[in-house]
Design an enzyme around this catalytic site. Structure first.
Site, mmCIF file in Angstrom:
data_model
loop_
_atom_site.group_PDB
_atom_site.id
_atom_site.type_symbol
_atom_site.label_atom_id
_atom_site.label_comp_id
_atom_site.label_asym_id
_atom_site.label_seq_id
_atom_site.Cartn_x
_atom_site.Cartn_y
_atom_site.Cartn_z
ATOM 1 N N SER A 1 1.331 1.995 9.115
ATOM 2 C CA SER A 1 2.431 1.466 8.332
ATOM 3 C C SER A 1 1.973 0.273 7.522
ATOM 4 O O SER A 1 2.598 -0.129 6.566
ATOM 5 C CB SER A 1 3.583 1.051 9.248
ATOM 6 O OG SER A 1 3.150 0.111 10.198
ATOM 7 N N HIS B 1 0.786 -1.227 0.000
ATOM 8 C CA HIS B 1 0.000 0.000 0.000
ATOM 9 C C HIS B 1 0.825 1.287 0.000
ATOM 10 O O HIS B 1 0.278 2.364 -0.177
ATOM 11 C CB HIS B 1 -0.934 -0.003 1.206
ATOM 12 C CG HIS B 1 -0.205 -0.329 2.480
ATOM 13 N ND1 HIS B 1 -0.023 -1.626 2.906
ATOM 14 C CD2 HIS B 1 0.402 0.451 3.379
ATOM 15 C CE1 HIS B 1 0.657 -1.620 4.037
ATOM 16 N NE2 HIS B 1 0.930 -0.368 4.347
ATOM 17 N N HIS B 2 2.129 1.188 0.204
ATOM 18 C CA HIS B 2 2.967 2.394 0.183
ATOM 19 C C HIS B 2 3.555 2.671 -1.203
ATOM 20 O O HIS B 2 4.275 3.653 -1.375
ATOM 21 C CB HIS B 2 4.098 2.278 1.198
ATOM 22 C CG HIS B 2 3.635 2.277 2.620
ATOM 23 N ND1 HIS B 2 2.746 3.202 3.107
ATOM 24 C CD2 HIS B 2 3.923 1.434 3.661
ATOM 25 C CE1 HIS B 2 2.507 2.939 4.393
ATOM 26 N NE2 HIS B 2 3.196 1.877 4.742
ATOM 27 N N CYS B 3 3.266 1.824 -2.164
ATOM 28 C CA CYS B 3 3.785 2.033 -3.524
ATOM 29 C C CYS B 3 2.697 2.616 -4.408
ATOM 30 O O CYS B 3 1.578 2.093 -4.461
ATOM 31 C CB CYS B 3 4.282 0.713 -4.110
ATOM 32 S SG CYS B 3 5.057 0.909 -5.736
ATOM 33 N N ASN C 1 -0.841 5.253 1.456
ATOM 34 C CA ASN C 1 -0.580 6.438 0.651
ATOM 35 C C ASN C 1 -0.278 6.125 -0.802
ATOM 36 O O ASN C 1 -0.465 6.973 -1.672
ATOM 37 C CB ASN C 1 0.557 7.265 1.261
ATOM 38 C CG ASN C 1 1.873 6.512 1.280
ATOM 39 O OD1 ASN C 1 1.945 5.369 1.743
ATOM 40 N ND2 ASN C 1 2.917 7.140 0.805
#
Length: 357
Positions: free
Chosen positions: A352, A153-155, A187
């Site tokens: 996170s 989910h951070h990519c 993000n």
């Protein structure tokens, strides 16, 4: 199956080999031994348990819920598959070990030949990405699916981070051409869907921690911010309240559930105080909400930074089966309407890691 890619102001069509014919006897649980990252102990330099996916499968086999013959074997996403979302420029940057070292937060990778980094680190992540795309298609066909890995989910389409090198959630929604809902401060996919009205993002996260991406937060349609050390009672009440509220507000084709376990009490990064039983109950609440409305759902396992998270994930999957929410008999195709073009992403995690519906 042909899918459209939209990158660098160009639209292309390619045929993906990810959608193999899956026998009806297989459960829509996706996994491949290549998910697990082990190489000279370097994986131990990051708090994430990069072998947890194999442990989940081991526990599920011990309980005789699955066998090698009744789960779906993931396939590695090819460059052409990745180009549905990622630019050629971004994928080219991954050919530099320094870039991969920064994304995975494993500094010694910078000293290794990129061919080795590709094989030992990025190939497992590409295989998990292929597994997420496959799970999306299986959920459409079967009503539910679980990728035992994934949840990066951070990519976003043009930037990796937080151990996330490929935007598997974005890829699943865009490759399968559905609309959905997402929970959490994911993000990466939030940046990708910032101006996409077909995707409803519900994000439930510890607002004090990584990544603190204020720009990405603009994409969140239902924001549920949690404080340090939030415990089961408050957390589960908010999961149920806001899941119901989001699904009353938006009617997605599919629910993408990013089921991170970094909310677990004692997690070194999450900062919340949720018990193992609370995580199991959280997953049950989300799957039950989807089933009651006849919405296909697929789950990815995302983050979680304690060795015991594999056991908790396995226990949660077993509970979903015991509750009649997954399994061969859980959801017949007739129970939910034909799909249109809306997605809902739901994240239930500390920040996170994310839960995306």
């Amino acid at each position: 199956m042909s899918v459209k890619g939209d990158n660098e102001s160009k639209e292309s069509v390619h045929r993906t080999e990810l959608y193999a014919s899956i026998p009806p006897s297989c459960l829509p649980i996706v996994y491949h031994p290549d998910y697990n990252i082990t190489f000279m102990g370097l994986e131990k330099l990051h708090p994430f348990d990069s072998g947890k996916w194999g442990k989940v499968i081991h526990f599920l086999k011990e309980e005789q819920f699955i066998t090698d013959g009744n789960i779906v074997e993931a396939r590695e996403a090819t460059e052409e598959d990745l180009l549905v979302v990622h630019s050629k420029r971004y994928l080219s940057r991954l050919k530099w070990s320094l870039v991969v070292a920064k994304i995975t937060e494993i500094p010694p990778l910078v000293f290794l030949p990129n061919a080795l980094v590709q094989r030992k680190v990025l190939r497992p992540l590409r295989t998990q990405t292929g597994g997420t795309i496959m799970a999306g298609k299986l959920a459409v066909e079967r009503g539910w699916a679980i990728n035992v890995g994934g949840g990066f989910h951070h990519c976003s389409s043009d930037k990796g981070g937080g151990f996330c090198a490929y935007a598997d959630i974005t890829l699943a929604i865009r490759t399968d051409q559905v609309s959905g809902t997402v929970f959490l401060q994911g993000n990466g996919h939030e940046r990708d869907f910032l101006d996409d009205s077909r995707v409803f993002i519900m994000d439930m996260y510890n607002h004090n921690i990584y990544p603190g991406d204020r720009f990405a937060k603009r994409a969140i349609k239902r924001k549920v911010e949690l404080d340090w050390d939030t415990e089961d009672a408050e957390y589960l009440q908010k999961v149920e309240l806001h899941s119901e509220g989001a699904l009353n507000e938006f009617h997605p084709d599919i629910l993408v559930y990013n089921a991170g376990t970094d909310i677990l009490d004692g997690d070194p990064l999450g900062g919340l105080s949720i018990s193992p039983q609370g995580i199991v109950k959280r997953d049950e609440i989300v799957f039950r909400a989807a089933k009651q409305r006849g919405i296909p759902i697929f789950m990815v396992t995302s983050g979680g930074y304690q060795k015991k998270t594999a056991r908790i994930i396995a226990d949660s999957i077993l509970n979903l089966h015991q509750q009649g929410l997954i399994g061969a008999e859980a959801m017949n195709r007739e129970e939910f309407p034909s799909l249109s073009t809306h997605s809902m992403c739901c994240s239930g995690s500390a920040g996170s890691a994310h839960t995306t519906v």
